[in-house]
Enzyme design. Sequence first.
Site, PDB file in Angstrom:
ATOM      1  N   TYR A  77      12.974 -12.795  -1.110  1.00  0.00           N
ATOM      2  CA  TYR A  77      11.757 -13.616  -1.074  1.00  0.00           C
ATOM      3  C   TYR A  77      12.104 -15.073  -1.396  1.00  0.00           C
ATOM      4  O   TYR A  77      12.634 -15.384  -2.460  1.00  0.00           O
ATOM      5  CB  TYR A  77      10.687 -13.083  -2.037  1.00  0.00           C
ATOM      6  CG  TYR A  77      10.090 -11.744  -1.616  1.00  0.00           C
ATOM      7  CD1 TYR A  77      10.257 -11.246  -0.321  1.00  0.00           C
ATOM      8  CD2 TYR A  77       9.353 -10.973  -2.506  1.00  0.00           C
ATOM      9  CE1 TYR A  77       9.718 -10.023   0.065  1.00  0.00           C
ATOM     10  CE2 TYR A  77       8.804  -9.748  -2.129  1.00  0.00           C
ATOM     11  CZ  TYR A  77       8.996  -9.279  -0.832  1.00  0.00           C
ATOM     12  OH  TYR A  77       8.455  -8.064  -0.453  1.00  0.00           O
ATOM     13  N   SER A 127       0.730  -5.849   1.793  1.00  0.00           N
ATOM     14  CA  SER A 127      -0.125  -6.648   2.704  1.00  0.00           C
ATOM     15  C   SER A 127      -1.472  -5.976   2.963  1.00  0.00           C
ATOM     16  O   SER A 127      -1.860  -5.726   4.113  1.00  0.00           O
ATOM     17  CB  SER A 127       0.600  -6.948   4.025  1.00  0.00           C
ATOM     18  OG  SER A 127       1.708  -7.781   3.798  1.00  0.00           O
ATOM     19  N   PRO A 128      -2.222  -5.697   1.893  1.00  0.00           N
ATOM     20  CA  PRO A 128      -3.470  -4.928   2.043  1.00  0.00           C
ATOM     21  C   PRO A 128      -4.574  -5.633   2.814  1.00  0.00           C
ATOM     22  O   PRO A 128      -5.519  -4.972   3.249  1.00  0.00           O
ATOM     23  CB  PRO A 128      -3.895  -4.677   0.588  1.00  0.00           C
ATOM     24  CG  PRO A 128      -3.197  -5.708  -0.219  1.00  0.00           C
ATOM     25  CD  PRO A 128      -1.912  -5.999   0.484  1.00  0.00           C
ATOM     26  N   LYS A 140      -2.282  -5.959  14.057  1.00  0.00           N
ATOM     27  CA  LYS A 140      -1.696  -6.528  15.273  1.00  0.00           C
ATOM     28  C   LYS A 140      -1.527  -8.038  15.192  1.00  0.00           C
ATOM     29  O   LYS A 140      -0.485  -8.575  15.552  1.00  0.00           O
ATOM     30  CB  LYS A 140      -2.550  -6.157  16.490  1.00  0.00           C
ATOM     31  CG  LYS A 140      -2.544  -4.650  16.736  1.00  0.00           C
ATOM     32  CD  LYS A 140      -2.897  -4.279  18.160  1.00  0.00           C
ATOM     33  CE  LYS A 140      -2.738  -2.784  18.374  1.00  0.00           C
ATOM     34  NZ  LYS A 140      -3.887  -2.008  17.822  1.00  0.00           N
ATOM     35  N   VAL A 155      -5.309 -12.440   8.050  1.00  0.00           N
ATOM     36  CA  VAL A 155      -6.130 -11.839   6.995  1.00  0.00           C
ATOM     37  C   VAL A 155      -7.481 -11.481   7.631  1.00  0.00           C
ATOM     38  O   VAL A 155      -8.085 -12.312   8.312  1.00  0.00           O
ATOM     39  CB  VAL A 155      -6.331 -12.850   5.840  1.00  0.00           C
ATOM     40  CG1 VAL A 155      -7.339 -12.325   4.832  1.00  0.00           C
ATOM     41  CG2 VAL A 155      -4.999 -13.138   5.165  1.00  0.00           C
ATOM     42  N   PHE A 156      -7.938 -10.234   7.435  1.00  0.00           N
ATOM     43  CA  PHE A 156      -9.192  -9.831   8.095  1.00  0.00           C
ATOM     44  C   PHE A 156     -10.422 -10.172   7.266  1.00  0.00           C
ATOM     45  O   PHE A 156     -11.516 -10.307   7.791  1.00  0.00           O
ATOM     46  CB  PHE A 156      -9.171  -8.337   8.461  1.00  0.00           C
ATOM     47  CG  PHE A 156      -8.989  -7.398   7.286  1.00  0.00           C
ATOM     48  CD1 PHE A 156     -10.035  -7.119   6.418  1.00  0.00           C
ATOM     49  CD2 PHE A 156      -7.754  -6.803   7.043  1.00  0.00           C
ATOM     50  CE1 PHE A 156      -9.863  -6.266   5.337  1.00  0.00           C
ATOM     51  CE2 PHE A 156      -7.570  -5.949   5.964  1.00  0.00           C
ATOM     52  CZ  PHE A 156      -8.631  -5.687   5.101  1.00  0.00           C
TER      53      PHE A 156
END
Length: 305
Positions: A52, A215-216, A221, A225-226
């Site tokens: 990282y 990565s919740p 795709k 971020v949703f």
Amino acid sequence: METIRLGKSQMEAPHLALGCMRMDGLSTKAAAGIISQAMDAGINFFDHADIYGGGASEEIFAEAVKESGAKREEMTLQTKCGIRDGYFDFSKEHILNSVEGSLQRLNTDYIDILLLHRPDTLMEPEEVADAFTRLKESGKVRHFGVSNHNPMQVELLKKYVDQELIVNQLQFGIMHTVMLDAGLNVNMQHEPAVNRDDSVLEYSRLNEMTIQAWSPFQHEKTKEVFVGNDKFPELNAKLSELAETYGVNESAIATAWILRHPAKMQAVVGTMNTERLKAIAEASGVALSREEWYAVYRAAGNVLP
Ligand SMILES: NC(=O)c1ccc[n+]([C@@H]2O[C@H](COP(=O)([O-])OP(=O)(O)OC[C@H]3O[C@@H](n4cnc5c(N)ncnc54)[C@H](OP(=O)(O)O)[C@@H]3O)[C@@H](O)[C@H]2O)c1
């Protein structure tokens, strides 16, 4: 913050871990702020990897811990090894070197949990076993696990490695549900029925390995971020409705959705924003009903058979 037992170990870990992948972008002061916020919220579990920020995330973390006054013995530090520039490397030499580097950068004598980051198909499991035994006996690493491994890869490791593998860190969230889609569509012809992971969810439950969801908040795709994203109106409407019901924000509901699964996962959240982290931490107190859980799954575009 509620806790879960990690794998078959005696370790108790908070529902949420702070993922430090993006910490290299922060000043020491800002990093100290997010560490303090995490500790205040009961998130004393920090997820790292040797790669990282090319090592900078671990270095800044160590500097920031000093500045924040947080105590090493009150923290759980997890790091990973095995990804190199353009290839994967589970050789004994690389595992040992990687741990030395992480110990130095993290300014600590021991790592609580070491994960093998991504499967190396050229792995010689005897070498991993040797490396783990050396690390365990020297006290440099206390517990071990894997990331992004399927069940047969775990079984292969288990045949050689003496230490318990307590964790498998895998991508999981409302818009990345690969590990449960096939189990909801058994024996069907359509796309979600394809078993892409060798039933890792059921395997982990059967074998008491804790799944850590990375990565919740990411859409599978597009990698966006949703939460709060106009491209997913139905899901966001449902998240807002539940946020209102439970008196928390939408990101907390998205996290509570992961925690609601009886596999007892730990969510690894990557925000470097103190206010956002504080709000997400409230997920630990939210217990979604079965109906709510499935409604969120459907609002994400999934169709139940
Ligand atoms: N094992 C593996 O292969 C693997 C792979 C990737 C990641 N990981 C681990 O998982 C951790 C989390 O990964 P991630 O950072 O991609 O996951 P994430 O928690 O899904 O995403 C966090 C990112 O989304 C942004 N964000 C924007 N709006 C948000 C909202 N409403 N709620 C929450 N976040 C929002 C955050 O920005 P702000 O900082 O501005 O809030 C941050 O950049 C990493 O730090 C790492 O430890 C592991």
